[in-house]
Design an enzyme around this catalytic site. Structure first.
Site, PDB file in Angstrom:
ATOM      1  N   GLY A  25       0.871  -1.179   0.000  1.00 32.11           N
ATOM      2  CA  GLY A  25       0.000   0.000   0.000  1.00 32.11           C
ATOM      3  C   GLY A  25       0.900   1.217   0.000  1.00 32.11           C
ATOM      4  N   GLY A  48       1.507   4.371   3.759  1.00 34.84           N
ATOM      5  CA  GLY A  48       2.617   3.567   3.215  1.00 34.84           C
ATOM      6  C   GLY A  48       3.770   4.425   2.729  1.00 34.84           C
ATOM      7  N   ASP A  75       2.009  -1.468  -4.585  1.00 35.36           N
ATOM      8  CA  ASP A  75       0.608  -1.030  -4.667  1.00 35.36           C
ATOM      9  C   ASP A  75      -0.013  -1.675  -5.902  1.00 35.36           C
ATOM     10  OD1 ASP A  75      -0.878   1.569  -3.134  1.00 35.36           O
ATOM     11  OD2 ASP A  75      -1.832   0.893  -4.998  1.00 35.36           O
ATOM     12  N   ARG A  96     -11.005   5.595   6.347  1.00 28.80           N
ATOM     13  CA  ARG A  96     -12.399   5.985   6.572  1.00 28.80           C
ATOM     14  C   ARG A  96     -12.667   7.426   6.165  1.00 28.80           C
ATOM     15  NH1 ARG A  96     -12.811   6.648  13.035  1.00 28.80           N
ATOM     16  NH2 ARG A  96     -10.599   7.010  13.423  1.00 28.80           N
ATOM     17  N   ARG A 104     -14.039   2.972  12.231  1.00 33.41           N
ATOM     18  CA  ARG A 104     -13.075   2.052  11.612  1.00 33.41           C
ATOM     19  C   ARG A 104     -13.775   0.721  11.293  1.00 33.41           C
ATOM     20  NH1 ARG A 104      -9.977   4.495  15.806  1.00 33.41           N
ATOM     21  NH2 ARG A 104      -8.112   5.571  15.088  1.00 33.41           N
ATOM     22  N   THR A 136      -3.678  -1.780   8.478  1.00 35.67           N
ATOM     23  CA  THR A 136      -5.000  -1.554   7.892  1.00 35.67           C
ATOM     24  C   THR A 136      -6.096  -1.651   8.961  1.00 35.67           C
ATOM     25  OG1 THR A 136      -4.165  -2.536   5.850  1.00 35.67           O
ATOM     26  CG2 THR A 136      -6.565  -2.380   6.067  1.00 35.67           C
ATOM     27  N   ASN A 137      -7.062  -0.749   8.885  1.00 37.74           N
ATOM     28  CA  ASN A 137      -8.182  -0.737   9.835  1.00 37.74           C
ATOM     29  C   ASN A 137      -9.410  -1.491   9.314  1.00 37.74           C
ATOM     30  OD1 ASN A 137      -7.529   0.729  12.228  1.00 37.74           O
ATOM     31  ND2 ASN A 137      -7.158   2.495  10.923  1.00 37.74           N
ATOM     32  N   ARG A 151      -0.653   9.557  20.948  1.00 33.16           N
ATOM     33  CA  ARG A 151      -1.691  10.601  21.008  1.00 33.16           C
ATOM     34  C   ARG A 151      -1.977  10.973  22.461  1.00 33.16           C
ATOM     35  NH1 ARG A 151      -5.097   7.979  16.012  1.00 33.16           N
ATOM     36  NH2 ARG A 151      -4.184   9.322  14.424  1.00 33.16           N
ATOM     37  N   HIS A 177      -8.122  -0.648  18.977  1.00 31.27           N
ATOM     38  CA  HIS A 177      -7.702   0.565  18.272  1.00 31.27           C
ATOM     39  C   HIS A 177      -8.962   1.177  17.660  1.00 31.27           C
ATOM     40  CE1 HIS A 177      -5.264   3.376  16.106  1.00 31.27           C
ATOM     41  NE2 HIS A 177      -5.614   2.910  14.926  1.00 31.27           N
TER      42      HIS A 177
END
Ligand code: APR
Length: 305
Positions: A8, A13, A32, A81, A87, A118-119, A150, A174
């Site tokens: 990706g 990526g 990709d 998203r 997600r 990846t989510n 965060r 997550h």
């Protein structure tokens, strides 16, 4: 020099490839499905090398046969998203992509470690474990390390200290089932509860759980990539340099935290062999049940695929 394959070549990526190259951690193969795009980004990154002085190869390709040298494969392929989307709404589209990518990894880099980005992250780590069958120490997710960054940022901002003085801990999912742990978060060893009142701490926890969504709603298209790629690179460095770093990572649990056969974020020791140890924190009943709920939701969402 190690080789890292980044699957990706989108925002996450390509930023990851840039960070790995600039730190001279490894040669990078950027893969990709879009023709020309990874080749173009790789060429652009190579042309920055004479200015920045890094001496690694960055190659772009659409052919998975090119990942055979990789000792670490990072999966960022998938759809990010949109504002207002959770997600979890990405499950069906991204699990198809992750399945496809895992088949290619099993064929072309069967000895590699695999970091899933990846989510929805924990569901994708679960799926990748099923598809690959490499063993849980070799297939793990990057989620908690980003959430901890965060949380640390929000704490430093509120306390008014240096960002690097904060050590934050976030476990669980997550996503909405994230469990930031103020009890395990300190400023140079000083417990958070000595520096902030509980209302302030609750607000920082809420903002951490919403951290990704806040960025999605500001960007309007796409999701975060600077902090995600920083967290990925930190974990890649722990592996490549065999640091044995303690990081928060989504892993397949086998009884730890009272969870068996599902994935969620927990602190682990990360080194050249992948997940070298799962650290079991002493959690209060409420914290533990939130972690278990997060893991249970992963099984529920995976069954819908
Ligand atoms: N093989 C390789 N690449 C693929 C495949 C596939 N089967 N399917 C999609 N891709 C590529 C897309 O062509 C695109 O270039 O994945 C890339 C995704 O890039 P972006 O759309 O820019 O998304 P990004 O912001 O990088 O996020 C990627 O990481 O943080 C998570 O939620 C985020 O799941 C999302 C992923």
């Amino acid at each position: 020099m190690d080789t890292v394959a980044v699957i990706g070549a989108g925002m996450v990526g390509s930023t990851t490839a840039q960070r790995i190259a600039e730190r001279e951690l490894a040669d990078v193969i950027l893969v990709d499905i879009v023709e020309g795009m990874p080749q173009g980004k790789a060429l652009d990154l190579r042309q920055a090398a004479p200015i920045l002085g890094y001496d690694v190869d960055v190659v772009g390709t659409n052919d998975y046969a090119d990942i055979e040298e990789a000792s670490l494969v990072i999966i960022t392929a998938g759809v990010p998203r949109k504002p207002g989307m959770s997600r979890e709404e990405l499950v069906s589209v991204n699990s198809g992509i992750v399945r496809d990518v895992c088949e290619k990894i099993a064929e072309h880099a069967p000895d590699a470690l695999v970091m899933v980005v990846t989510n929805p992250l924990d569901v994708m780590v679960y799926a990748a474990n099923q598809y690959l069958g490499f063993g849980r120490h070799r297939v793990f997710g990057m989620g908690g390390e980003l959430d901890a960054a965060r949380f640390a940022y929000f704490v430093a901002e509120r306390v008014g200290c240096s960002y690097s003085d904060v050590s934050a801990m976030v476990v669980g999912g997550h996503g909405a089932k994230m469990v930031p742990l103020p009890r395990y978060t300190t400023v140079r060893g000083i417990p958070l509860s000595r520096l902030l009142d509980s209302k302030d701490i609750e607000e920082l926890v809420r903002r951490t759980i919403e951290g990704g969504a806040e960025i999605v709603s500001l960007l309007k298209t796409g999701s975060a990539y600077y902090a995600p790629s920083a967290a990925i690179t930190h974990m890649a460095e722990a592996i490549i340099m065999d640091r044995g770093s303690v990081v928060c990572s989504s892993v397949m649990l086998d009884g730890e935290y009272g969870v068996k056969g599902s994935c969620t974020g927990v602190p682990v020791v990360l080194g050249a062999c992948g997940i070298e140890e799962i650290i079991e924190l002493e959690l209060e009943d409420e914290e533990l049940s939130k972690v278990q709920e997060a893991a249970a939701e992963v099984v529920r969402l995976s069954a819908s695929v």
